[in-house]
Design a protein around this motif. Structure first.
Motif, PDB file in Angstrom:
ATOM      1  N   ARG A 167      -1.138  -9.347   8.085  1.00  0.00           N
ATOM      2  CA  ARG A 167      -2.539  -9.772   8.112  1.00  0.00           C
ATOM      3  C   ARG A 167      -3.350  -9.127   6.997  1.00  0.00           C
ATOM      4  NH1 ARG A 167      -1.621  -9.413  13.601  1.00  0.00           N
ATOM      5  NH2 ARG A 167      -2.508  -7.326  13.730  1.00  0.00           N
ATOM      6  N   GLU A 168      -2.936  -7.942   6.565  1.00  0.00           N
ATOM      7  CA  GLU A 168      -3.624  -7.235   5.477  1.00  0.00           C
ATOM      8  C   GLU A 168      -3.019  -7.586   4.116  1.00  0.00           C
ATOM      9  OE1 GLU A 168      -6.400  -5.366   5.720  1.00  0.00           O
ATOM     10  OE2 GLU A 168      -6.413  -6.048   7.807  1.00  0.00           O
ATOM     11  N   HIS A 169      -2.174  -8.596   4.078  1.00  0.00           N
ATOM     12  CA  HIS A 169      -1.539  -9.080   2.847  1.00  0.00           C
ATOM     13  C   HIS A 169      -0.633  -8.032   2.197  1.00  0.00           C
ATOM     14  CE1 HIS A 169      -4.169 -12.500   3.289  1.00  0.00           C
ATOM     15  NE2 HIS A 169      -5.200 -11.683   3.349  1.00  0.00           N
ATOM     16  N   GLY A 170      -0.027  -7.192   3.019  1.00  0.00           N
ATOM     17  CA  GLY A 170       0.885  -6.181   2.506  1.00  0.00           C
ATOM     18  C   GLY A 170       2.267  -6.720   2.187  1.00  0.00           C
ATOM     19  N   PHE A 217       0.805  -1.215   0.000  1.00  0.00           N
ATOM     20  CA  PHE A 217       0.000   0.000   0.000  1.00  0.00           C
ATOM     21  C   PHE A 217       0.842   1.270   0.000  1.00  0.00           C
ATOM     22  CE2 PHE A 217      -2.143  -3.383   2.475  1.00  0.00           C
ATOM     23  CZ  PHE A 217      -3.051  -3.746   1.499  1.00  0.00           C
ATOM     24  N   ASP A 218       2.116   1.169   0.275  1.00  0.00           N
ATOM     25  CA  ASP A 218       3.032   2.305   0.308  1.00  0.00           C
ATOM     26  C   ASP A 218       3.944   2.209  -0.911  1.00  0.00           C
ATOM     27  OD1 ASP A 218       5.182   4.063   0.821  1.00  0.00           O
ATOM     28  OD2 ASP A 218       5.051   3.748   2.977  1.00  0.00           O
ATOM     29  N   ALA A 219       3.857   3.203  -1.799  1.00  0.00           N
ATOM     30  CA  ALA A 219       4.626   3.161  -3.052  1.00  0.00           C
ATOM     31  C   ALA A 219       6.133   3.032  -2.821  1.00  0.00           C
ATOM     32  CB  ALA A 219       4.325   4.412  -3.881  1.00  0.00           C
ATOM     33  N   GLY A 249      15.987   1.741   2.793  1.00  0.00           N
ATOM     34  CA  GLY A 249      14.664   2.060   3.299  1.00  0.00           C
ATOM     35  C   GLY A 249      14.543   3.534   3.601  1.00  0.00           C
ATOM     36  N   PRO A 250      13.345   3.968   3.951  1.00  0.00           N
ATOM     37  CA  PRO A 250      13.096   5.394   4.131  1.00  0.00           C
ATOM     38  C   PRO A 250      13.542   5.964   5.476  1.00  0.00           C
ATOM     39  CG  PRO A 250      11.069   4.168   4.458  1.00  0.00           C
ATOM     40  CD  PRO A 250      12.111   3.174   4.020  1.00  0.00           C
ATOM     41  N   VAL A 251      13.871   5.116   6.442  1.00  0.00           N
ATOM     42  CA  VAL A 251      14.261   5.587   7.771  1.00  0.00           C
ATOM     43  C   VAL A 251      15.768   5.842   7.788  1.00  0.00           C
ATOM     44  CG1 VAL A 251      14.219   5.097  10.248  1.00  0.00           C
ATOM     45  CG2 VAL A 251      12.382   4.226   8.783  1.00  0.00           C
ATOM     46  N   GLU A 252      16.164   6.991   8.287  1.00  0.00           N
ATOM     47  CA  GLU A 252      17.573   7.386   8.379  1.00  0.00           C
ATOM     48  C   GLU A 252      18.331   7.089   7.083  1.00  0.00           C
ATOM     49  OE1 GLU A 252      19.715   6.896  12.153  1.00  0.00           O
ATOM     50  OE2 GLU A 252      17.929   5.832  12.885  1.00  0.00           O
ATOM     51  N   PRO A 253      17.955   7.727   5.982  1.00  0.00           N
ATOM     52  CA  PRO A 253      18.567   7.415   4.683  1.00  0.00           C
ATOM     53  C   PRO A 253      20.056   7.733   4.573  1.00  0.00           C
ATOM     54  CG  PRO A 253      17.136   9.327   4.513  1.00  0.00           C
ATOM     55  CD  PRO A 253      16.934   8.769   5.885  1.00  0.00           C
ATOM     56  N   SER A 281       9.626  -4.114  -3.508  1.00  0.00           N
ATOM     57  CA  SER A 281      10.845  -4.130  -2.696  1.00  0.00           C
ATOM     58  C   SER A 281      11.143  -5.556  -2.240  1.00  0.00           C
ATOM     59  CB  SER A 281      10.719  -3.187  -1.491  1.00  0.00           C
ATOM     60  OG  SER A 281       9.784  -3.655  -0.565  1.00  0.00           O
ATOM     61  N   VAL A 282      12.397  -5.804  -1.991  1.00  0.00           N
ATOM     62  CA  VAL A 282      12.867  -7.082  -1.465  1.00  0.00           C
ATOM     63  C   VAL A 282      13.604  -6.734  -0.181  1.00  0.00           C
ATOM     64  CG1 VAL A 282      14.315  -9.101  -1.866  1.00  0.00           C
ATOM     65  CG2 VAL A 282      13.138  -8.010  -3.790  1.00  0.00           C
ATOM     66  N   ASN A 283      13.003  -7.073   0.944  1.00  0.00           N
ATOM     67  CA  ASN A 283      13.566  -6.691   2.233  1.00  0.00           C
ATOM     68  C   ASN A 283      14.097  -7.898   2.979  1.00  0.00           C
ATOM     69  OD1 ASN A 283      12.751  -3.680   2.832  1.00  0.00           O
ATOM     70  ND2 ASN A 283      11.096  -4.635   1.691  1.00  0.00           N
TER      71      ASN A 283
END
Length: 173
Positions: A129-132, A2-4, A58-62, A9-11
């Motif tokens: 649970r939301e299949h994200g 749900f987040d572009a 990732g978007p945290v502390e780039p 992404s492969v995390n």
């Protein structure tokens, strides 16, 4: 997803406990940034080390750097990353590992990422649970041997799944 920012992404999930989770996106290069440039910014001579792309972790502390690497190197800040069958790789975030790689004494296999993906307590579980997200088994070949642009498809194929056959909507049974 749900987040572009996380589309395709492969995390690699590095930490997941009662406080939340932390992962590194290894499926996208950070445009215009190389390992040698990062070393130069930190005042480390790259010596004869290989120059590689740097990943958008990732978007945290780039601006914060992480090395995802094989288990043949360990420092005081190294965290083992476990797959289904035990330790898969490790993550380190110290100047020591950068100096070791530059000097040819670092891990045999490694990737560098700037930034990370982070989830608060229970957040990742709710998104699952939301299949994200799809939780694939860890595969060292996908992590270390594939170009970043091919990791998304390779991760699905390693699971025996053709992503072209996936539905764009979900339900709950």
């Amino acid at each position: 997803m749900f987040d572009a920012r996380f589309e395709r992404s492969v995390n690699v999930l590095c930490v997941h406990d009662e406080n939340g989770a932390m992962g590194l996106n290894i499926g996208e290069e950070r445009a215009g940034v190389t390992f040698h440039e990062v070393l130069g910014e930190l005042g480390i001579d790259p010596q004869g080390s290989a120059d590689r792309e740097v990943l958008r972790g990732g978007p945290v502390e780039p601006g914060r750097g992480f090395i995802l690497h094989s288990l043949d190197w360990g420092g005081s800040d190294t965290i083992e990353v476990h797959g289904e069958d035990g330790p898969l790789c490790a993550v380190s975030a110290s100047m020591d590992i950068l100096r070791a790689i530059a000097a040819g004494r670092g891990p045999r296999r490694w990737l560098m990422a700037l930034g990370y993906a982070g989830w608060g307590e229970g957040q990742l579980e709710a998104e699952m649970r939301e299949h994200g997200w799809y939780a694939a088994r860890g595969d060292a070949e996908v992590i270390f041997d594939m170009p970043a642009s091919q990791r998304w498809l390779a991760a699905w194929q390693a699971e025996g799944i053709d992503p072209a056959l996936l539905a764009t909507t979900t339900g709950h049974a």
